[in-house]
Design a protein around this motif. Structure first.
Motif, PDB file in Angstrom:
ATOM      1  N   PRO A 683       0.839  -1.212   0.000  1.00  0.00           N
ATOM      2  CA  PRO A 683       0.000   0.000   0.000  1.00  0.00           C
ATOM      3  C   PRO A 683       0.869   1.256   0.000  1.00  0.00           C
ATOM      4  N   ASP A 684       0.444   2.283  -0.735  1.00  0.00           N
ATOM      5  CA  ASP A 684       1.183   3.545  -0.797  1.00  0.00           C
ATOM      6  C   ASP A 684       0.431   4.572   0.051  1.00  0.00           C
ATOM      7  N   TYR A 685       0.957   4.765   1.266  1.00  0.00           N
ATOM      8  CA  TYR A 685       0.223   5.601   2.214  1.00  0.00           C
ATOM      9  C   TYR A 685       0.285   7.087   1.892  1.00  0.00           C
ATOM     10  N   SER A 686       1.095   7.474   0.901  1.00  0.00           N
ATOM     11  CA  SER A 686       1.189   8.905   0.606  1.00  0.00           C
ATOM     12  C   SER A 686      -0.116   9.427   0.012  1.00  0.00           C
ATOM     13  N   PHE A 687      -1.036   8.519  -0.272  1.00  0.00           N
ATOM     14  CA  PHE A 687      -2.339   8.971  -0.769  1.00  0.00           C
ATOM     15  C   PHE A 687      -3.313   9.219   0.375  1.00  0.00           C
ATOM     16  N   ILE A 700      -8.419   2.951   5.200  1.00  0.00           N
ATOM     17  CA  ILE A 700      -8.926   4.080   4.418  1.00  0.00           C
ATOM     18  C   ILE A 700      -8.752   3.824   2.927  1.00  0.00           C
ATOM     19  N   LEU A 701      -7.561   3.357   2.552  1.00  0.00           N
ATOM     20  CA  LEU A 701      -7.293   3.103   1.135  1.00  0.00           C
ATOM     21  C   LEU A 701      -8.245   2.058   0.574  1.00  0.00           C
ATOM     22  N   SER A 702      -8.475   0.999   1.343  1.00  0.00           N
ATOM     23  CA  SER A 702      -9.277  -0.073   0.755  1.00  0.00           C
ATOM     24  C   SER A 702     -10.775   0.188   0.878  1.00  0.00           C
ATOM     25  N   SER A 703     -11.146   1.350   1.432  1.00  0.00           N
ATOM     26  CA  SER A 703     -12.570   1.675   1.348  1.00  0.00           C
ATOM     27  C   SER A 703     -12.817   2.839   0.385  1.00  0.00           C
ATOM     28  N   HIS A 704     -11.836   3.146  -0.463  1.00  0.00           N
ATOM     29  CA  HIS A 704     -12.054   4.122  -1.525  1.00  0.00           C
ATOM     30  C   HIS A 704     -13.181   3.623  -2.422  1.00  0.00           C
ATOM     31  N   SER A 705     -13.952   4.590  -2.934  1.00  0.00           N
ATOM     32  CA  SER A 705     -15.178   4.216  -3.644  1.00  0.00           C
ATOM     33  C   SER A 705     -14.918   3.276  -4.816  1.00  0.00           C
ATOM     34  N   GLU A 706     -13.786   3.456  -5.537  1.00  0.00           N
ATOM     35  CA  GLU A 706     -13.555   2.610  -6.704  1.00  0.00           C
ATOM     36  C   GLU A 706     -13.403   1.144  -6.306  1.00  0.00           C
ATOM     37  N   ARG A 707     -12.827   0.907  -5.101  1.00  0.00           N
ATOM     38  CA  ARG A 707     -12.659  -0.477  -4.685  1.00  0.00           C
ATOM     39  C   ARG A 707     -13.979  -1.097  -4.280  1.00  0.00           C
ATOM     40  N   LEU A 708     -14.845  -0.286  -3.628  1.00  0.00           N
ATOM     41  CA  LEU A 708     -16.159  -0.807  -3.260  1.00  0.00           C
ATOM     42  C   LEU A 708     -16.910  -1.247  -4.509  1.00  0.00           C
ATOM     43  N   ALA A 709     -16.839  -0.370  -5.554  1.00  0.00           N
ATOM     44  CA  ALA A 709     -17.567  -0.676  -6.790  1.00  0.00           C
ATOM     45  C   ALA A 709     -16.995  -1.918  -7.467  1.00  0.00           C
ATOM     46  N   CYS A 732      -7.393   7.229  -7.610  1.00  0.00           N
ATOM     47  CA  CYS A 732      -6.287   7.384  -6.671  1.00  0.00           C
ATOM     48  C   CYS A 732      -5.125   6.480  -7.106  1.00  0.00           C
ATOM     49  N   GLY A 733      -3.905   6.952  -6.955  1.00  0.00           N
ATOM     50  CA  GLY A 733      -2.740   6.213  -7.429  1.00  0.00           C
ATOM     51  C   GLY A 733      -2.604   4.840  -6.798  1.00  0.00           C
ATOM     52  N   ASP A 734      -2.942   4.756  -5.522  1.00  0.00           N
ATOM     53  CA  ASP A 734      -2.835   3.461  -4.867  1.00  0.00           C
ATOM     54  C   ASP A 734      -3.899   2.504  -5.385  1.00  0.00           C
ATOM     55  N   CYS A 735      -5.087   3.043  -5.633  1.00  0.00           N
ATOM     56  CA  CYS A 735      -6.149   2.203  -6.182  1.00  0.00           C
ATOM     57  C   CYS A 735      -5.770   1.737  -7.587  1.00  0.00           C
ATOM     58  N   HIS A 736      -5.097   2.612  -8.324  1.00  0.00           N
ATOM     59  CA  HIS A 736      -4.656   2.259  -9.674  1.00  0.00           C
ATOM     60  C   HIS A 736      -3.753   1.038  -9.623  1.00  0.00           C
ATOM     61  N   ASN A 737      -2.830   1.098  -8.705  1.00  0.00           N
ATOM     62  CA  ASN A 737      -1.887   0.000  -8.517  1.00  0.00           C
ATOM     63  C   ASN A 737      -2.620  -1.263  -8.044  1.00  0.00           C
ATOM     64  N   ALA A 738      -3.510  -1.089  -7.067  1.00  0.00           N
ATOM     65  CA  ALA A 738      -4.240  -2.230  -6.514  1.00  0.00           C
ATOM     66  C   ALA A 738      -5.095  -2.909  -7.584  1.00  0.00           C
ATOM     67  N   ILE A 750     -10.726  -5.125 -16.164  1.00  0.00           N
ATOM     68  CA  ILE A 750     -11.437  -4.095 -15.410  1.00  0.00           C
ATOM     69  C   ILE A 750     -11.247  -2.770 -16.144  1.00  0.00           C
ATOM     70  N   VAL A 751     -12.349  -2.126 -16.522  1.00  0.00           N
ATOM     71  CA  VAL A 751     -12.274  -0.861 -17.237  1.00  0.00           C
ATOM     72  C   VAL A 751     -12.726   0.245 -16.296  1.00  0.00           C
ATOM     73  N   VAL A 752     -11.851   1.191 -16.019  1.00  0.00           N
ATOM     74  CA  VAL A 752     -12.203   2.285 -15.134  1.00  0.00           C
ATOM     75  C   VAL A 752     -12.158   3.584 -15.918  1.00  0.00           C
ATOM     76  N   ARG A 753     -13.276   4.296 -15.927  1.00  0.00           N
ATOM     77  CA  ARG A 753     -13.248   5.628 -16.537  1.00  0.00           C
ATOM     78  C   ARG A 753     -13.287   6.644 -15.412  1.00  0.00           C
ATOM     79  N   ASP A 754     -12.284   7.473 -15.317  1.00  0.00           N
ATOM     80  CA  ASP A 754     -12.340   8.511 -14.293  1.00  0.00           C
ATOM     81  C   ASP A 754     -12.586   9.857 -14.973  1.00  0.00           C
ATOM     82  N   SER A 755     -12.457  10.926 -14.209  1.00  0.00           N
ATOM     83  CA  SER A 755     -12.821  12.234 -14.741  1.00  0.00           C
ATOM     84  C   SER A 755     -11.940  12.617 -15.916  1.00  0.00           C
TER      85      SER A 755
END
Length: 772
Positions: A683-687, A700-709, A732-738, A750-755
């Motif tokens: 995990p990259d805690y700098s996020f 906190i990192l693993s409850s980011h919305s993208e991971r829930l979805a 989030c960069g850590d979610c990207h890596n995860a 897995i296809v993720v479209r962000d802003s």
DNA sequence: ATAGGGTTAG
């Protein structure tokens, strides 16, 4: 006693009453001539109750009395009473005549009894009368039955100016501009000269036909024949010029008017309001009130738009109060909708909603306004909710405006299946060739990862305007297909479609996503040199992003310094993002100072800066940013991710636990986390900006919305099925890596479209490499 | 003593 003279002098109700008393005293009250004149006198003074009293007192009523009573009702807007009175007349031995029908037909036109009267009139053979025929034509036109109106017109043996005018205005008011002009030409050929009524009917169709020349020729005719003194004519001229954007000419017509009425003022105010000059429009509104004119509903509709255009929130409240005091919101749909729209444009969602709720009657436009209010303020779920409620109302049928307001919400959350339903609906109702609906659908398909379908649709939409081009160019851009975007851009110009400022935003961001630095710079130059479009903040933002991503940090910085407008947070943010990618701490620090000057509240930028420090191990920098963020009241844009499964869109907010399947989702995430760590995920805690212990940071990192979805997608779709996720902010960069690890473990795409763009995760890798 | 056809909007 000269009663005729007294009738003439009775210009006020109390004088009329004295006259009435005098007639009674002198025994003349039963005189049928005088008593019928009394009916008319009271009606003309606006007192329908007294008029009716006078009528009731007439012992033996003749056709003059009945006609007077019916027309008195009509003059005072009591159409129902007029018709009732007509039916009463039919029960007596008195027969209706030529004078009766025009008035009754007028009343019918304002109500809904047209057909019945028509057959009756034909039975009586009265249709040959000029006045009756004109009234019939008018009545049919009011019911949008122009075909029937035309039949009556064609059957006439002789016609006078009134007949021609009735037919022309009938077509005009039903939007049949071409037919109206045909009749008009026919009239000219027959040598009938137009009068002020003809002119004021025909002028309003010049703008929809885009025929300024005809309008100006009519203006010349008006001046030559002295028709300019007619208020209707001048008002129509004023409106015509306003619609063509010729404010000077509109203003000139207004200035030369000898008599001005409320319509003149409303038209002048609307002229400036609709040509985006709210300041001048407001000036005329004030002047109008000083001249003693009471604003009506139409004035207020313009006023609401003036307020939202000038962005003045305080004024919006006083306009609202002003309208409320007169009870207009409940009464008038137009005004209510205008106020909803006003609050929507000012971003005041709660008020827009409240006004909407307070309206007694709502039409499609009311619903459209509220849906647009939500989509334009990025509240897609609310927009979808309102749309679904609307579909539950039987009487409301979605129109073009509805689709244009709801489709962006579907694009926003990636509701592909919902969007496809609308696509089917457009074919059913014949809206598939509409540029705006088509463009929204192209956007839905592109943003839901269906570029091929977007292209297919693009092939079927009329493309002489830049609108659909902009969407398809942007669609390829977010998928990283910069070359294809540029190819389409070339093709667009070859087909002679003029690019606008939106086109260049699409093209430049396509270049920046695909790393096409030189091409992007060429386009930027082309925009100014060939198309004379001054770059706006969005264009600058794209350029900074383009140069920055490519590692040209100094050049990007120089670029910002040379901008013609003050850079905003998104421009500085683009450079700060580039500093992170290329690990440039020094420039990052400088940039963040400038960035926080223009926006010190967006928490995302603090995360970015802390990230820059963390990547090079400058922990004191990380601490500094952390305390900075803590000391300022930060406005946190809530992050959410959505996923569409089985025709249903679920939206997850960060750390949300209210979803019915919440427990299963968190359990799945725990299982995944263990597997990920086993194959090397750290995990990259700098996020995480919060100052907490490490295990809590992991939480906190693993409850980011993208991971829930993503977890929800894994447990609700069949094994190995592709998962499509949408996130409102940048991933989030850590979610990207995860997510890379998750794609490997679950053997899923897995296809993720962000802003910003699309990320395709497959087999432990991402299409965008390490950019996030 | 009574009658027809006209201009502005979200």
């Amino acid at each position: 006693m000269d009663f005729n003279r007294l009738f003439h002098l009775s210009t006020k109700t109390h004088i009329a009453k004295r006259l009435h008393a005098l007639l009674v005293v002198s025994g003349e009250a039963h005189n049928i001539f005088f008593s019928t004149r009394l009916v008319n006198l009271y009606a003309n003074l606006g007192d329908i109750a007294l008029s009716r009293q006078a009528f009731d007192l007439i012992p033996t009523k003749n056709i003059f009395s009945w006609n007077s009573m019916i027309s008195s009702f009509v003059k005072n807007g009591c159409f129902q009473n007029a018709i009732h009175c007509y039916y009463q007349l039919l029960t007596t031995r008195v027969r209706p005549d030529f004078f009766t029908f025009p008035v009754v037909l007028k009343a019918c036109g304002c109500l809904s009894d047209g057909k019945k009267i028509h057959s009756w009139v034909f039975k009586m053979g009265f249709c040959l009368d000029l006045f009756v025929a004109a009234s019939l034509i008018h009545m049919y036109s009011r019911f949008a039955l122009v075909g029937d109106a035309r039949n009556v017109f064609d059957e006439m043996i002789t016609r006078d100016l009134g007949s021609w005018n009735a037919m022309i205005s009938g077509f005009c008011q039903n939007g049949k501009a071409a037919e109206a002009l045909d009749v008009f030409r026919e009239m000219c050929i027959e040598g009938v000269k137009m009068d002020s009524v003809t002119v004021s009917s025909i002028l309003p169709v010049c703008a929809p036909l885009n025929d300024l020349v005809t309008g100006m020729l009519i203006h010349v005719y008006v001046i030559k024949h002295g028709l300019a003194f007619d208020v209707y004519v001048s008002n129509a001229l004023l409106n015509m010029y306003a619609k063509f954007g010729s404010l000077e000419l509109a203003r000139k017509v207004f200035d030369q008017m000898l008599v001005r009425d409320l319509v003149s003022w409303n038209s002048l105010i609307a002229a400036y309001e609709q040509n985006h000059d709210p300041i001048t429009a407001l000036g005329y509104f004030i002047e109008m009130k000083q001249k003693g004119f009471q604003p009506d509903v139409l004035t207020l509709v313009s006023l609401a738009s003036i307020v939202s255009q000038s962005g003045n929130v305080r004024n919006s409240r006083s306009v609202h109060c002003f309208i409320m005091k007169r009870g207009f919101i409940a009464e008038d749909i137009f005004v209510g909708n205008a106020v909803v729209d006003m609050y929507a444009k000012l971003g005041n969602i709660d008020y827009a909603r409240k006004v909407f709720e307070a309206m007694d009657a709502k039409d499609v436009i009311s619903w459209n306004s509220l849906i647009t209010c939500y989509t334009q303020n990025s509240l897609a779920s609310e927009a979808m909710e309102i749309y679904n409620t609307m579909r539950g109302r039987e009487k409301i049928v979605p129109d073009q405006g509805t689709l244009v307001s709801i489709l962006p919400a579907y694009s926003h959350v990636g509701a592909l299946q919902q969007g496809m339903k609308i696509h089917g609906f457009t074919i059913k109702v014949g809206l598939q060739a509409d540029i705006y609906v088509g463009t929204c659908l192209i956007d839905v398909y592109a943003k839901c990862g269906r570029l091929n379908d977007a292209m297919l649709l693009f092939g079927h939409v009329p493309r002489r305007s830049s609108v659909p081009w902009n969407a398809i160019i942007a669609g390829h851009g977010i998928h990283g297909h910069g070359e294809k975007s540029l190819y389409l851009f070339e093709q667009m110009q070859e087909e002679g479609v003029k690019p606008d400022h939106v086109t260049f935003v699409s093209v430049l961001s396509a270049c920046s996503h695909a790393g096409l630095v030189d091409r992007g710079q060429q386009c930027f130059k082309l925009m100014r040199d060939k198309y004379f479009i001054e770059p706006g903040l969005k264009h600058y933002g794209c350029m900074v992003d383009l140069l920055g991503r490519a590692g040209q940090l100094e050049m990007a910085y120089e670029f910002i310094k040379n901008m013609h407008v003050r850079p905003d947070a998104s421009v500085w943010g683009a450079l700060l993002g580039a500093c992170r990618i290329h690990g440039n701490v020094e420039l990052g620090t400088i940039v963040s100072d400038r960035l926080f000057e223009v926006d010190s509240e967006n928490v995302g930028y603090y995360v970015l800066l802390s990230n820059i420090y963390a990547n090079v191990g400058k922990w004191e920098g990380v601490d500094k940013v952390r305390s900075l963020a803590k000391n300022r009241g930060l406005k946190k844009t809530p992050g959410w991710s959505s996923i569409e499964v089985n025709n249903r869109v679920d939206v997850f907010y960060t750390a949300n636990r209210s979803h019915p399947q919440s427990e299963a989702i968190y359990k799945e995430l725990k299982v995944l986390m263990d597997k990920m760590k086993n194959i090397g995920y750290v995990p990259d805690y700098s996020f995480v900006l919060q100052d907490v212990e490490e295990d809590e940071k992991e939480q906190i990192l693993s409850s980011h919305s993208e991971r829930l979805a993503i977890a929800y997608g894994i447990i609700t779709t069949p094994p190995k099925a592709t998962i499509h996720i949408f996130k409102n902010l940048r991933v989030c960069g850590d979610c990207h890596n995860a997510t890379k690890y998750i794609s490997k473990i679950t053997e899923r795409e897995i296809v993720v479209r962000d802003s910003n763009r699309f990320h395709h995760f497959k087999d432990g890798d991402c299409s965008c490499g390490d950019y996030w």
